[in-house]
Design an enzyme around this catalytic site. Structure first.
Site, mmCIF file in Angstrom:
data_model
loop_
_atom_site.group_PDB
_atom_site.id
_atom_site.type_symbol
_atom_site.label_atom_id
_atom_site.label_comp_id
_atom_site.label_asym_id
_atom_site.label_seq_id
_atom_site.Cartn_x
_atom_site.Cartn_y
_atom_site.Cartn_z
ATOM 1 N N ASP A 1 0.550 -1.307 -0.072
ATOM 2 C CA ASP A 1 0.353 -0.081 -0.119
ATOM 3 C C ASP A 1 0.608 1.828 -0.350
ATOM 4 O O ASP A 1 2.122 1.265 0.197
ATOM 5 C CB ASP A 1 -0.774 -0.046 1.310
ATOM 6 C CG ASP A 1 -2.049 -1.101 1.074
ATOM 7 O OD1 ASP A 1 -2.345 -1.464 0.067
ATOM 8 O OD2 ASP A 1 -2.882 -1.479 2.105
ATOM 9 N N TYR B 1 7.166 -9.529 7.040
ATOM 10 C CA TYR B 1 6.400 -8.198 6.838
ATOM 11 C C TYR B 1 7.727 -7.759 8.545
ATOM 12 O O TYR B 1 7.995 -8.433 9.670
ATOM 13 C CB TYR B 1 5.420 -7.790 7.387
ATOM 14 C CG TYR B 1 4.733 -7.891 6.113
ATOM 15 C CD1 TYR B 1 4.903 -6.430 5.085
ATOM 16 C CD2 TYR B 1 4.134 -9.252 5.440
ATOM 17 C CE1 TYR B 1 4.529 -6.546 3.976
ATOM 18 C CE2 TYR B 1 3.948 -8.761 4.231
ATOM 19 C CZ TYR B 1 3.778 -7.411 3.251
ATOM 20 O OH TYR B 1 2.585 -7.162 2.026
#
Length: 408
Positions: free
Chosen positions: A148, A207
């Site tokens: 994003d 992540y």
């Protein structure tokens, strides 16, 4: 009479519902942070001036080309589509410099920048097809996972194919590195099997979320908070439930102003959490295949139920660290959250981090995150944490090794 916005909150039924932050309170708590320090760190990592090893103080081995599972093309006569050459590209980019990965009209995206550069490597036939359709000369970059706006990447993986035989890996690396110095950097380019797919071939993704801590958080203020609740639960005070499994003495009732719906006012709810407690909550997710639909956002209806929402979490840990500075300035204290799974849903990591912090501050039970999996509305989880703290570290194409972790 003007219409006033009405905030609708999920009706939690556990013992800590009164101490749990609302969506607005959670957003405010997450936003009031020195995020500039995190942005500077990611920027320096992309430039090659700092590394994750300096963050954790240990040598870190992330997935690279040598770990990519090569699959031979079982075709002797490599003609037609089998004649094309596929390249695996590992790149890093600073999320604050782009509007996300996916190409969108009028926005500065990583995909558009990379594909426009790869256009010089497409074959004549493809170039002619694009010209006839009045489309720009661009290559096609397939990615392991779309990030994003504001989300950085250290080991993003994409692939590009061409029928040209004169293209070498260093040609692609040099070309892409020249288009966005300081913002985007190619770590490596290698020729791989035609059957390689950055997304479908991947077995896990890692992540890292860096959450900056304000002065005094996690230790000093947390001990004061725990001591405060211990005092409220002392035997010399009269018992009165605060809705969180604690008894509040009559002498201390004035310290807990309740709202109309029976919850504690925002200024009186716990505003601190311990990383140790948050780590306990996250570890409950490890080694389980669960539906994370309550932790996803902006997903299609077809991907809101069933197997498309299931993820297997290999690693979920949190630890405190000191953020290294390129100019050798003051190292601020941060909380690092490492999440490794076979796949992630849209905004899942950011929602999971924000919800874990909220639950740790509210004093929820060890299985709080597991219980939220069965919620009936996504309002049960916290709004997504700021994107600037999130980074895609690497993507693995071999079986996940539990010893290869950022956080022990």
């Amino acid at each position: 009479m003007e219409n006033q916005k009405v905030d609708v909150h999920y009706n939690h039924t556990d013992s800590c519902k009164a101490a749990r932050w609302t969506a607005k309170e959670s957003y405010q708590f997450m936003s009031a942070r020195p995020w500039e320090e995190v942005l500077d760190f990611y920027s320096n990592v992309v430039k090659g001036q700092l590394s994750l090893s300096q963050l954790f103080g240990t040598k870190i081995c992330t997935d690279d080309d040598t770990e990519t599972k090569e699959v031979s093309d079982a075709v002797e006569d490599k003609s037609g589509r089998w004649e094309r050459v596929t390249f695996k590209i590992i790149l890093s980019y600073n999320g604050s410099s782009f509007d996300g990965w996916q190409k969108q009209p009028g926005l500065n995206t990583v995909q558009e920048l990379v594909e426009s550069t790869l256009g010089i490597f497409v074959d004549e036939r493809k170039a002619q097809q694009l010209k006839e359709k009045c489309k720009p000369l661009e290559g096609c970059a397939v990615v392991a996972g779309r990030t994003d706006k504001g989300v950085s990447a250290i080991g993003q993986v994409c692939s590009f194919y061409t029928w040209r035989k004169d293209i070498k890996p260093f040609h692609i690396k040099d070309a892409v590195n020249n288009i966005g110095p300081g913002k985007l950097r190619v770590l490596s380019v290698s020729e791989v099997s035609r059957v390689f797919h950055p997304n479908f071939s991947a077995q896990w993704r890692r992540y890292l979320y860096i959450f900056p801590l304000n002065e005094g958080e996690n230790k000093e203020q947390s001990r004061q908070s725990e001591k405060k609740f211990e005092n409220l639960n002392s035997k010399e005070n009269h018992e009165l439930s605060d809705g969180c499994g604690q008894s509040i003495g009559m002498k201390n009732v004035e310290n807990f102003i309740t709202s109309e719906n029976g919850g504690l006012e925002g200024g009186n709810k716990p505003r601190n959490f311990t990383i140790f407690r948050l780590n306990q909550l996250l570890q409950q997710l490890e080694g389980k295949l669960l539906s994370y639909r309550m932790f996803a956002r902006d997903t299609k209806a077809s991907r809101s139920i069933g197997p498309p929402t299931e993820c297997f979490m290999y690693r979920a840990r949190a630890a405190e660290a000191r953020l290294p500075c390129y100019d050798h300035g003051e190292r601020i204290k941060v909380m690092c959250v490492e999440l490794v799974a076979n796949r992630f849903l849209r905004k899942m990591v950011r929602v999971l981090v924000a919800t874990s912090i909220r639950e740790a501050a509210a004093g929820a039970e060890d299985d709080a995150l597991l219980q939220l999996m069965d919620a009936t509305c996504r309002r049960a989880t916290a709004p997504p944490a700021p994107p600037c703290g999130l980074c895609l570290v690497d993507v693995g194409y071999t079986e996940f090794n539990p010893l290869n972790c950022l956080i022990p």
